[in-house]
Design an enzyme around this catalytic site. Structure first.
Site, PDB file in Angstrom:
ATOM      1  N   GLU A 212       0.836  -1.208   0.000  1.00 10.01           N
ATOM      2  CA  GLU A 212       0.000   0.000   0.000  1.00 10.01           C
ATOM      3  C   GLU A 212       0.868   1.253   0.000  1.00 10.01           C
ATOM      4  O   GLU A 212       0.647   2.192  -0.768  1.00 10.01           O
ATOM      5  CB  GLU A 212      -0.898   0.025   1.257  1.00 10.01           C
ATOM      6  CG  GLU A 212      -1.979  -1.037   1.299  1.00 10.01           C
ATOM      7  CD  GLU A 212      -1.517  -2.346   1.936  1.00 10.01           C
ATOM      8  OE1 GLU A 212      -0.286  -2.585   2.011  1.00 10.01           O
ATOM      9  OE2 GLU A 212      -2.388  -3.138   2.340  1.00 10.01           O
ATOM     10  N   GLY A 267       5.944  -2.127  14.672  1.00  9.66           N
ATOM     11  CA  GLY A 267       5.191  -1.113  13.927  1.00  9.66           C
ATOM     12  C   GLY A 267       4.208  -0.347  14.790  1.00  9.66           C
ATOM     13  O   GLY A 267       4.197   0.884  14.820  1.00  9.66           O
TER      14      GLY A 267
HETATM   15  C1  G6Q Z   1       2.299  -3.205  13.337  1.00 12.29           C
HETATM   16  C2  G6Q Z   1       2.415  -3.927  12.096  1.00 12.29           C
HETATM   17  C3  G6Q Z   1       1.900  -3.204  10.873  1.00 12.29           C
HETATM   18  C4  G6Q Z   1       2.911  -2.316  10.190  1.00 12.29           C
HETATM   19  C5  G6Q Z   1       2.389  -1.986   8.793  1.00 12.29           C
HETATM   20  C6  G6Q Z   1       3.310  -1.073   8.030  1.00 12.29           C
HETATM   21  O1  G6Q Z   1       2.711  -3.572  14.384  1.00 12.29           O
HETATM   22  O2  G6Q Z   1       3.705  -4.368  11.965  1.00 12.29           O
HETATM   23  O3  G6Q Z   1       0.743  -2.440  11.126  1.00 12.29           O
HETATM   24  O4  G6Q Z   1       3.164  -1.171  10.926  1.00 12.29           O
HETATM   25  O5  G6Q Z   1       2.194  -3.176   8.079  1.00 12.29           O
HETATM   26  O6  G6Q Z   1       4.555  -1.653   7.864  1.00 12.29           O
HETATM   27  P1  G6Q Z   1       5.752  -0.842   7.309  1.00 12.29           P
HETATM   28  O7  G6Q Z   1       6.077   0.238   8.269  1.00 12.29           O
HETATM   29  O8  G6Q Z   1       6.881  -1.823   7.156  1.00 12.29           O
HETATM   30  O9  G6Q Z   1       5.322  -0.273   5.984  1.00 12.29           O
END
Ligand code: G6Q
Length: 539
Positions: A212, A267
């Protein structure tokens, strides 16, 4: 570790819960004038009244015993020390290091992680100041007026929530926007009234591979190039926040314009890292540091306060109490502050991505409930929407009310009205209205059952004096640690998120099938949906 249901405290709690269930808050309060005083706690500028919970004198000691038997103390220490407690990803969990003061030492794999944290914070501060002061110029020499954060999940929800929460403190001549959804509408609407030569994109992605975010970042680059017509413009209009320097470079962003962080930051726990760059640009480095100081103060409280006086521990234990002994399935988070409108959405990820798991750390299927569903809306809007169900529905819902004694926008009677509603809701939920009270209002008998409020609906009330950056940091850290304690009790790995993977893999497989005649080998439902999309997409 013994299975949760075999712990002595668990078994004691089961029989205790059977005794407490028939008790009504109305009677508990009537019998005990000191209840509100005893069942409340103030720490770090946050006041928690938990007296409107369905608990007695015996409940908390038993819950605290459950925490002890779950080895909570050792596990808190392990997290703060940087042990690899995220076992399925073999990672340390050190978001607490992101807000550690400069003079702290936290050594992981032989390296003190605190100095690099502060180096990045200093670089972020310098950059944020340049953008805020107008010193950082776009490719054509214009000042930056718009900052668009591109990220999703943990690289979006925390920053959006913090920006909205602290909008009052933000530099108002800067437009801060967020693009997360791969739906082209998100990008289109975020940029439709912006000029590229005044717009800075922050591509926020820990991995720099997230579909995305990369799709939106490519669209942003194309949008900038379409207006400015020169590849060199990328250097003035894009910065990256990531742990992946190679991918950042491959995208065309100079690593001089990259702000890094580390694999020990999950994240959904990353808003205090460089992922918070958009927040820092909005509110300024000093306010951002006050936010971090708030986080740190709550970290210290959590790490050092005895469990009986520990806000995150108490809130977690109350969650477990309803979730596991009353069959409650959800928690409503109800901030009586418009600035916290994104707080429930942020908490959905924090809580449910962390503890929405049916496998224990030992790889066994749980035989107990794990994370409740978190949801909510700011008061008083929720009152005119779903509160009906909380008051008179068939489900037991714990409510976390959040309020502030002073408004940041004191206009006439608004804040008193808001606060009166906040207190009234908690009172109504707990005490309800009896049939006799309804009759006393001259209601016809047939209407009485409709107008009765059973009450005995539990709630927590969190109050602070004012929504400041520091208080926001404390509030978020309170929930972070609350979630951690819940995960320890339920014996799950709160820091992985394998449940988000399968859908991603299938989407990658389906995407080319949407636009080709490739043979479809899914189930009959998925095949038919793809065929329908193929047939109708260009109508
Ligand atoms: C949170 C998850 C997930 C992550 C997103 C974005 O704990 O890991 O929500 O933050 O998938 O990932 P990126 O920062 O790698 O784009």
């Amino acid at each position: 570790m013994e299975p949760l249901t075999s712990l002595p405290a668990w078994q004691a709690l089961e029989s205790h819960a059977a005794q407490v269930k028939p008790l009504h808050l109305r009677d508990l309060f009537a019998a005990d004038p000191g209840r509100a005083d005893r069942f409340s706690l103030e720490a770090e500028g946050l006041f928690l009244d938990y007296s409107k919970n369905r608990i007695t004198e015996e409940t908390l000691p038993l819950m605290l015993q459950l925490a002890e038997e779950s080895e909570l103390r050792g596990k808190i220490d392990a997290m703060f020390r940087g042990d690899r407690i995220n076992i399925t990803e073999n990672r340390s969990v050190l978001h607490t290091a992101l807000r550690a003061p400069r003079d702290r030492k936290i050594v992981v794999d032989g390296m003190d992680v605190v100095p690099p944290v502060h180096q990045v914070l200093d670089r972020m501060s310098e950059f944020a100041n340049r953008v805020r002061s107008g010193e950082w110029l776009g490719f054509t020499g214009k000042k930056i007026r718009n900052v668009v954060n591109i990220g999703i999940g943990g690289s979006d929800l925390g920053p959006v929530m913090a920006f909205e929460a602290l909008r009052h403190y933000s530099q108002r001549d800067l437009n801060i926007r967020f693009v997360s959804n791969v739906d082209g509408t998100d990008f289109a609407e975020a940029t439709h009234d912006l000029q590229a030569d005044e717009t800075l994109f922050i591509v926020s992605s820990k991995t720099f591979t997230t579909l995305e975010t990369m799709t939106n970042a490519k669209s942003a680059r194309a949008w900038v190039l379409a207006q400015l017509g020169d590849e060199r413009a990328v250097a003035s209009h894009f910065v990256a926040v990531s742990t992946n320097a190679e991918k950042v470079t491959a995208f065309g962003i100079d690593t001089a314009n990259m702000f890094g962080f580390w694999d020990w930051v999950g994240g959904r726990y990353s808003m205090d890292s460089a992922i918070g760059l958009s927040s820092m640009i909005a509110i300024g480095p000093d306010n951002f540091r006050a936010l971090l100081a708030g986080f740190h103060a709550m970290d210290e409280h959590f790490r050092t306060a005895p469990f009986a006086e520990n806000l995150p521990v108490l809130m977690a234990l109350l969650t477990v109490w309803y979730n596991n002994f009353f069959g409650a399935q959800s928690i409503a988070v109800l901030p009586y502050d418009q600035y916290l409108k994104r707080f429930p959405a942020y908490l959905q990820q924090l809580t449910m991505e962390s503890n929405g798991k049916y496998i224990t750390m030992a790889g066994e299927r749980v035989s107990w409930e794990t994370s409740p569903i978190y949801w909510g809306e700011p008061g008083t809007n929720g009152q005119h929407s779903f509160y009906q169900l909380i008051h008179q529905g068939t489900k037991l819902i714990l409510c976390d009310f959040i309020g502030f004694v002073n408004s940041l926008n004191p206009h006439g009677p608004h804040h008193d009205i808001l606060t009166a509603n906040l207190f009234a809701q908690a009172e109504a939920l707990a005490f309800g209205k009896t049939a006799d009270e309804v009759r006393a209002d001259n209601n016809p008998e047939w209407l009485v059952p409709h107008k009765v409020f059973e009450g005995n609906r539990p709630s927590n009330m969190l109050l602070a004096d004012r929504l400041t950056p520091e208080i926001l940091g404390k509030l978020i850290a309170l929930y972070e640690h609350n979630v951690f304690v819940q995960g320890i009790i339920w014996q799950v790995d709160s820091f992985d998120q394998w449940g988000v993977e399968l859908g991603k893999v299938l989407a990658v497989r389906i995407q080319p099938e949407l636009t080709t005649d490739a043979e479809l080998k899914h189930d009959s439902s998925t095949n038919a949906l793809i065929r329908r999309y193929r047939q109708r997409r260009n109508l």
